[in-house]
Write an enzyme that holds these catalytic residues in place. Structure first.
Site, PDB file in Angstrom:
ATOM      1  N   THR A  80       0.843  -1.196   0.000  1.00 37.51           N
ATOM      2  CA  THR A  80       0.000   0.000   0.000  1.00 37.51           C
ATOM      3  C   THR A  80       0.876   1.243   0.000  1.00 37.51           C
ATOM      4  O   THR A  80       1.917   1.269   0.655  1.00 37.51           O
ATOM      5  CB  THR A  80      -0.896   0.006   1.249  1.00 37.51           C
ATOM      6  OG1 THR A  80      -1.745  -1.144   1.220  1.00 37.51           O
ATOM      7  CG2 THR A  80      -1.772   1.257   1.310  1.00 37.51           C
ATOM      8  N   SER A  91       2.012   5.248  -2.168  1.00 37.41           N
ATOM      9  CA  SER A  91       2.203   5.928  -3.448  1.00 37.41           C
ATOM     10  C   SER A  91       3.207   5.222  -4.347  1.00 37.41           C
ATOM     11  O   SER A  91       3.002   5.128  -5.567  1.00 37.41           O
ATOM     12  CB  SER A  91       2.647   7.375  -3.205  1.00 37.41           C
ATOM     13  OG  SER A  91       3.834   7.418  -2.424  1.00 37.41           O
ATOM     14  N   ASP A 127       6.368  -3.884  -1.690  1.00 41.28           N
ATOM     15  CA  ASP A 127       5.769  -2.811  -0.900  1.00 41.28           C
ATOM     16  C   ASP A 127       6.811  -1.733  -0.637  1.00 41.28           C
ATOM     17  O   ASP A 127       8.017  -1.970  -0.771  1.00 41.28           O
ATOM     18  CB  ASP A 127       5.241  -3.370   0.426  1.00 41.28           C
ATOM     19  CG  ASP A 127       4.182  -2.481   1.066  1.00 41.28           C
ATOM     20  OD1 ASP A 127       3.867  -1.415   0.496  1.00 41.28           O
ATOM     21  OD2 ASP A 127       3.666  -2.859   2.140  1.00 41.28           O
ATOM     22  N   GLY A 128       6.349  -0.566  -0.253  1.00 41.07           N
ATOM     23  CA  GLY A 128       7.230   0.533   0.085  1.00 41.07           C
ATOM     24  C   GLY A 128       7.571   0.529   1.565  1.00 41.07           C
ATOM     25  O   GLY A 128       7.322  -0.439   2.285  1.00 41.07           O
ATOM     26  N   ALA A 129       8.147   1.636   2.034  1.00 36.74           N
ATOM     27  CA  ALA A 129       8.494   1.775   3.451  1.00 36.74           C
ATOM     28  C   ALA A 129       8.532   3.254   3.795  1.00 36.74           C
ATOM     29  O   ALA A 129       8.767   4.110   2.936  1.00 36.74           O
ATOM     30  CB  ALA A 129       9.837   1.133   3.759  1.00 36.74           C
ATOM     31  N   ASP A 130       8.276   3.547   5.058  1.00 34.73           N
ATOM     32  CA  ASP A 130       8.409   4.916   5.551  1.00 34.73           C
ATOM     33  C   ASP A 130       9.832   5.189   6.001  1.00 34.73           C
ATOM     34  O   ASP A 130      10.299   6.323   5.936  1.00 34.73           O
ATOM     35  CB  ASP A 130       7.413   5.149   6.693  1.00 34.73           C
ATOM     36  CG  ASP A 130       5.969   4.985   6.217  1.00 34.73           C
ATOM     37  OD1 ASP A 130       5.578   5.695   5.281  1.00 34.73           O
ATOM     38  OD2 ASP A 130       5.263   4.120   6.760  1.00 34.73           O
ATOM     39  N   GLY A 145       0.261   4.449   5.878  1.00 30.25           N
ATOM     40  CA  GLY A 145      -1.055   4.330   5.253  1.00 30.25           C
ATOM     41  C   GLY A 145      -2.032   3.501   6.055  1.00 30.25           C
ATOM     42  O   GLY A 145      -3.121   3.180   5.568  1.00 30.25           O
ATOM     43  N   GLU A 162      -0.094  -5.814   5.915  1.00 28.40           N
ATOM     44  CA  GLU A 162       1.230  -5.867   5.298  1.00 28.40           C
ATOM     45  C   GLU A 162       2.111  -6.894   6.005  1.00 28.40           C
ATOM     46  O   GLU A 162       2.836  -7.660   5.347  1.00 28.40           O
ATOM     47  CB  GLU A 162       1.872  -4.479   5.342  1.00 28.40           C
ATOM     48  CG  GLU A 162       1.191  -3.468   4.427  1.00 28.40           C
ATOM     49  CD  GLU A 162       1.651  -2.039   4.625  1.00 28.40           C
ATOM     50  OE1 GLU A 162       1.257  -1.182   3.814  1.00 28.40           O
ATOM     51  OE2 GLU A 162       2.388  -1.777   5.593  1.00 28.40           O
TER      52      GLU A 162
END
Length: 224
Positions: free
Chosen positions: A32, A34, A85-88, A101, A107
């Site tokens: 999840t 951008s 997936d992305g990461a912060d 998110g 996740e």
């Protein structure tokens, strides 16, 4: 390069990484955010080369369906070949903070099942010590105050994310001012607080591969 261009670069790199590995029975886990959305958009060109996907959020599932990509319930599949997936935040051990998110629990579930976890992020997400980004913790609503008090004891400053309800019907506490030099230990300690569903540290199950977008190109970091 702009941040959007860096995100696009790593999304494209992830597609190129998995493309030769796709088979008719391949199931992809889709995260999840951008950066992941850009990956989903690119995946539309490969939808005939895989079986389908499982998604960590309703938003990602809807985006996949809009591209004609099948979305399965995780309970209906016996394997997830790759989770993208992305990461912060990420460190060089490929331990992550995720959950900006509010999809961290799903996740974590998909990451636990996946044979290979591919994290895609722009270079600004790589840090020496996790914690500058507030750590999200998903909490059963009635336990909010109790969990917040326990997080204060651990040294953090929990803030209720107002107006946010997770896909699981729970709430999010974001823990500010919380340096995390030992992510494995902190992940376990937060997990042990009664009322916590999951926290946004991915240290017990870190990424296997980090594709990092930089002005000099996409860097590939692998778990040691």
């Amino acid at each position: 390069m702009t941040q959007e261009q860096l995100k696009q670069a790593v999304a494209t790199a992830a597609l190129e990484y998995i493309r030769p590995k796709l088979e008719e029975h391949t199931v992809l886990g889709i995260g999840t955010g951008s950066t992941t959305n850009l990956f989903i958009d690119g995946l539309a060109t490969l939808r005939g080369q895989l079986n389908g996907t499982v998604a960590s959020s309703e938003a990602s599932a809807e985006r996949l369906r809009q591209h004609g990509i099948p979305v399965f319930d995780l309970n209906a599949v016996d394997r997830v070949d790759f989770y993208i997936d992305g990461a912060d935040e990420a460190n060089r051990a490929l331990e992550l903070i995720k959950g900006g998110g509010a999809a961290l629990t799903r996740e974590k579930i998909i990451a636990a099942v996946a044979r290979e976890f591919i994290c895609i992020a722009d270079g600004s997400k790589l840090v020496h010590t996790l914690g500058e980004f507030p750590l999200p913790v998903e909490v059963i609503p009635m336990a909010r105050s109790h969990v917040a008090r326990e997080l204060v004891k651990l040294g953090g400053d929990p803030v209720y994310r107002e107006g946010v309800v997770t896909d699981n019907g729970n709430i999010i506490l974001d823990v500010h001012n919380f340096s995390i030099p030992q992510p494995l230990d902190i992940e376990k300690r937060i997990n042990n607080i009664t009322g916590v569903v999951a926290n946004g540290l991915f240290a017990l199950r870190p990424a296997d591969l980090l594709l990092l977008g930089t002005d000099s190109g996409v860097q590939t970091l692998k778990a040691q």
